[in-house]
Design a protein around this motif. Structure first.
Motif, PDB file in Angstrom:
ATOM      1  N   TYR A  88       0.831  -1.194   0.000  1.00 22.70           N
ATOM      2  CA  TYR A  88       0.000   0.000   0.000  1.00 22.70           C
ATOM      3  C   TYR A  88       0.866   1.244   0.000  1.00 22.70           C
ATOM      4  O   TYR A  88       1.819   1.350   0.770  1.00 22.70           O
ATOM      5  CB  TYR A  88      -0.937   0.043   1.215  1.00 22.70           C
ATOM      6  N   THR A  89       0.519   2.155  -0.870  1.00 19.00           N
ATOM      7  CA  THR A  89       1.100   3.493  -0.858  1.00 19.00           C
ATOM      8  C   THR A  89      -0.068   4.468  -0.865  1.00 19.00           C
ATOM      9  O   THR A  89      -1.147   4.165  -1.388  1.00 19.00           O
ATOM     10  CB  THR A  89       2.004   3.757  -2.082  1.00 19.00           C
ATOM     11  N   GLU A  90       0.138   5.622  -0.279  1.00 10.53           N
ATOM     12  CA  GLU A  90      -0.913   6.617  -0.194  1.00 10.53           C
ATOM     13  C   GLU A  90      -1.491   6.906  -1.575  1.00 10.53           C
ATOM     14  O   GLU A  90      -0.762   7.100  -2.540  1.00 10.53           O
ATOM     15  CB  GLU A  90      -0.349   7.906   0.415  1.00 10.53           C
ATOM     16  N   GLY A  91      -2.791   6.892  -1.672  1.00 10.91           N
ATOM     17  CA  GLY A  91      -3.462   7.157  -2.944  1.00 10.91           C
ATOM     18  C   GLY A  91      -3.790   5.913  -3.750  1.00 10.91           C
ATOM     19  O   GLY A  91      -4.509   5.991  -4.747  1.00 10.91           O
ATOM     20  N   ALA A  92      -3.296   4.755  -3.344  1.00 13.60           N
ATOM     21  CA  ALA A  92      -3.541   3.514  -4.091  1.00 13.60           C
ATOM     22  C   ALA A  92      -5.016   3.151  -4.119  1.00 13.60           C
ATOM     23  O   ALA A  92      -5.467   2.441  -5.026  1.00 13.60           O
ATOM     24  CB  ALA A  92      -2.723   2.368  -3.502  1.00 13.60           C
ATOM     25  N   GLU A  93      -5.780   3.664  -3.164  1.00 11.33           N
ATOM     26  CA  GLU A  93      -7.212   3.373  -3.148  1.00 11.33           C
ATOM     27  C   GLU A  93      -7.915   3.943  -4.383  1.00 11.33           C
ATOM     28  O   GLU A  93      -8.933   3.428  -4.819  1.00 11.33           O
ATOM     29  CB  GLU A  93      -7.870   3.883  -1.857  1.00 11.33           C
ATOM     30  N   GLU A  94      -7.329   4.985  -4.991  1.00 14.83           N
ATOM     31  CA  GLU A  94      -7.906   5.547  -6.214  1.00 14.83           C
ATOM     32  C   GLU A  94      -7.805   4.550  -7.365  1.00 14.83           C
ATOM     33  O   GLU A  94      -8.692   4.483  -8.217  1.00 14.83           O
ATOM     34  CB  GLU A  94      -7.235   6.872  -6.576  1.00 14.83           C
ATOM     35  N   GLU A  95      -6.718   3.781  -7.401  1.00 12.00           N
ATOM     36  CA  GLU A  95      -6.574   2.750  -8.431  1.00 12.00           C
ATOM     37  C   GLU A  95      -7.641   1.669  -8.244  1.00 12.00           C
ATOM     38  O   GLU A  95      -8.183   1.152  -9.220  1.00 12.00           O
ATOM     39  CB  GLU A  95      -5.178   2.127  -8.380  1.00 12.00           C
ATOM     40  N   LEU A  96      -7.941   1.347  -6.989  1.00 16.91           N
ATOM     41  CA  LEU A  96      -8.968   0.342  -6.710  1.00 16.91           C
ATOM     42  C   LEU A  96     -10.334   0.768  -7.238  1.00 16.91           C
ATOM     43  O   LEU A  96     -11.014  -0.004  -7.914  1.00 16.91           O
ATOM     44  CB  LEU A  96      -9.091   0.103  -5.199  1.00 16.91           C
ATOM     45  N   ILE A  97     -10.731   1.989  -6.936  1.00 15.12           N
ATOM     46  CA  ILE A  97     -12.057   2.427  -7.365  1.00 15.12           C
ATOM     47  C   ILE A  97     -12.110   2.550  -8.887  1.00 15.12           C
ATOM     48  O   ILE A  97     -13.156   2.316  -9.491  1.00 15.12           O
ATOM     49  CB  ILE A  97     -12.513   3.733  -6.655  1.00 15.12           C
ATOM     50  N   GLU A  98     -10.992   2.875  -9.510  1.00 15.20           N
ATOM     51  CA  GLU A  98     -10.976   2.924 -10.980  1.00 15.20           C
ATOM     52  C   GLU A  98     -11.239   1.546 -11.564  1.00 15.20           C
ATOM     53  O   GLU A  98     -11.967   1.412 -12.555  1.00 15.20           O
ATOM     54  CB  GLU A  98      -9.641   3.489 -11.499  1.00 15.20           C
ATOM     55  N   GLU A  99     -10.662   0.510 -10.963  1.00 15.30           N
ATOM     56  CA  GLU A  99     -10.910  -0.857 -11.430  1.00 15.30           C
ATOM     57  C   GLU A  99     -12.374  -1.218 -11.248  1.00 15.30           C
ATOM     58  O   GLU A  99     -12.979  -1.856 -12.115  1.00 15.30           O
ATOM     59  CB  GLU A  99     -10.018  -1.841 -10.678  1.00 15.30           C
ATOM     60  N   VAL A 100     -12.952  -0.823 -10.127  1.00 11.71           N
ATOM     61  CA  VAL A 100     -14.364  -1.103  -9.871  1.00 11.71           C
ATOM     62  C   VAL A 100     -15.231  -0.347 -10.880  1.00 11.71           C
ATOM     63  O   VAL A 100     -16.193  -0.901 -11.426  1.00 11.71           O
ATOM     64  CB  VAL A 100     -14.740  -0.737  -8.418  1.00 11.71           C
ATOM     65  N   ARG A 101     -14.887   0.898 -11.146  1.00 10.84           N
ATOM     66  CA  ARG A 101     -15.661   1.696 -12.114  1.00 10.84           C
ATOM     67  C   ARG A 101     -15.666   1.012 -13.486  1.00 10.84           C
ATOM     68  O   ARG A 101     -16.683   1.004 -14.176  1.00 10.84           O
ATOM     69  CB  ARG A 101     -15.091   3.100 -12.232  1.00 10.84           C
ATOM     70  N   LYS A 102     -14.524   0.469 -13.886  1.00 14.38           N
ATOM     71  CA  LYS A 102     -14.450  -0.220 -15.181  1.00 14.38           C
ATOM     72  C   LYS A 102     -15.412  -1.406 -15.204  1.00 14.38           C
ATOM     73  O   LYS A 102     -16.060  -1.667 -16.220  1.00 14.38           O
ATOM     74  CB  LYS A 102     -13.024  -0.713 -15.438  1.00 14.38           C
ATOM     75  N   LEU A 103     -15.497  -2.121 -14.092  1.00 16.69           N
ATOM     76  CA  LEU A 103     -16.409  -3.278 -14.033  1.00 16.69           C
ATOM     77  C   LEU A 103     -17.870  -2.838 -14.105  1.00 16.69           C
ATOM     78  O   LEU A 103     -18.690  -3.485 -14.754  1.00 16.69           O
ATOM     79  CB  LEU A 103     -16.169  -4.069 -12.749  1.00 16.69           C
ATOM     80  N   VAL A 104     -18.178  -1.756 -13.412  1.00 19.11           N
ATOM     81  CA  VAL A 104     -19.559  -1.265 -13.354  1.00 19.11           C
ATOM     82  C   VAL A 104     -19.990  -0.697 -14.705  1.00 19.11           C
ATOM     83  O   VAL A 104     -21.142  -0.832 -15.111  1.00 19.11           O
ATOM     84  CB  VAL A 104     -19.715  -0.201 -12.231  1.00 19.11           C
ATOM     85  N   ASN A 105     -19.051  -0.079 -15.414  1.00 17.93           N
ATOM     86  CA  ASN A 105     -19.379   0.599 -16.692  1.00 17.93           C
ATOM     87  C   ASN A 105     -19.183  -0.285 -17.919  1.00 17.93           C
ATOM     88  O   ASN A 105     -19.198   0.222 -19.020  1.00 17.93           O
ATOM     89  CB  ASN A 105     -18.545   1.873 -16.820  1.00 17.93           C
ATOM     90  N   LYS A 106     -19.003  -1.591 -17.724  1.00 18.03           N
ATOM     91  CA  LYS A 106     -18.830  -2.499 -18.868  1.00 18.03           C
ATOM     92  C   LYS A 106     -20.071  -2.538 -19.702  1.00 18.03           C
ATOM     93  O   LYS A 106     -21.162  -2.523 -19.275  1.00 18.03           O
ATOM     94  CB  LYS A 106     -18.516  -3.918 -18.392  1.00 18.03           C
TER      95      LYS A 106
END
Length: 162
Positions: free
Chosen positions: A144-162
């Motif tokens: 974990y590095t600070e800000g890595a949670e933004e990468e997580l939500i981006e991956e989730v957004r890609k799944l939701v917007n498929k």
């Protein structure tokens, strides 16, 4: 020839990782209920599994950072976070107070023998798995590095917007 073999192996690794299902391991929830990991779900929406331990500072920073934006994430994508403690049996009693102190609103599971962790081939924590709405593993991250949670939500957004 070596390049072709390497490219093929990498592609197979990506395909295997992208379509892997969760293994079946019996865990307990923080409330003492039995949970089979192969049935983890979020009503057809993506979910995140975050492996942590009470003594792991980066794990706690990551879960706290997610907690700060979790409500927004849920409203936007419907994502659910499942936190899995790998604290050993003698330290299990520290998990609930830690979760309560931080106000984490996650489903929390206990993996005191690291059976689930081992079944997934996880070596170090923090370790995060993103699953699609069908429970298929679509990505994995460790550390974990600070800000890595933004990468997580981006991956989730890609799944939701498929």
């Amino acid at each position: 020839m070596k390049k072709l073999l390497l490219a093929t192996l990498l592609l197979l690794g990506i395909v295997t990782t992208a379509s892997a299902q969760l293994p079946k391991v019996m865990l307990k929830s923080i409330d003492g209920k039995s949970v089979s990991t192969d049935t983890l779900s979020n009503n057809g929406k993506p979910f995140i599994i975050d492996f942590f331990a009470t003594w792991c500072k980066p794990c706690n920073r990551e879960l706290t950072a997610i907690s700060e934006v979790y409500e927004e994430w849920q409203e936007e994508t419907g994502v659910k976070v499942i936190a899995v403690s790998i604290d050993q049996a003698q330290n299990i009693n520290k998990v609930k107070p830690l979760v309560d102190n931080h106000g984490w609103q996650y489903e929390v599971l206990l993996d005191p023998n690291s059976d689930f962790k081992r079944a997934l081939g996880i070596q170090t924590i923090p370790y995060v798995i993103v699953c699609d709405g069908n429970g298929k593993i679509v990505s994995k991250h460790n550390g974990y590095t600070e800000g890595a949670e933004e990468e997580l939500i981006e991956e989730v957004r890609k799944l939701v917007n498929k």
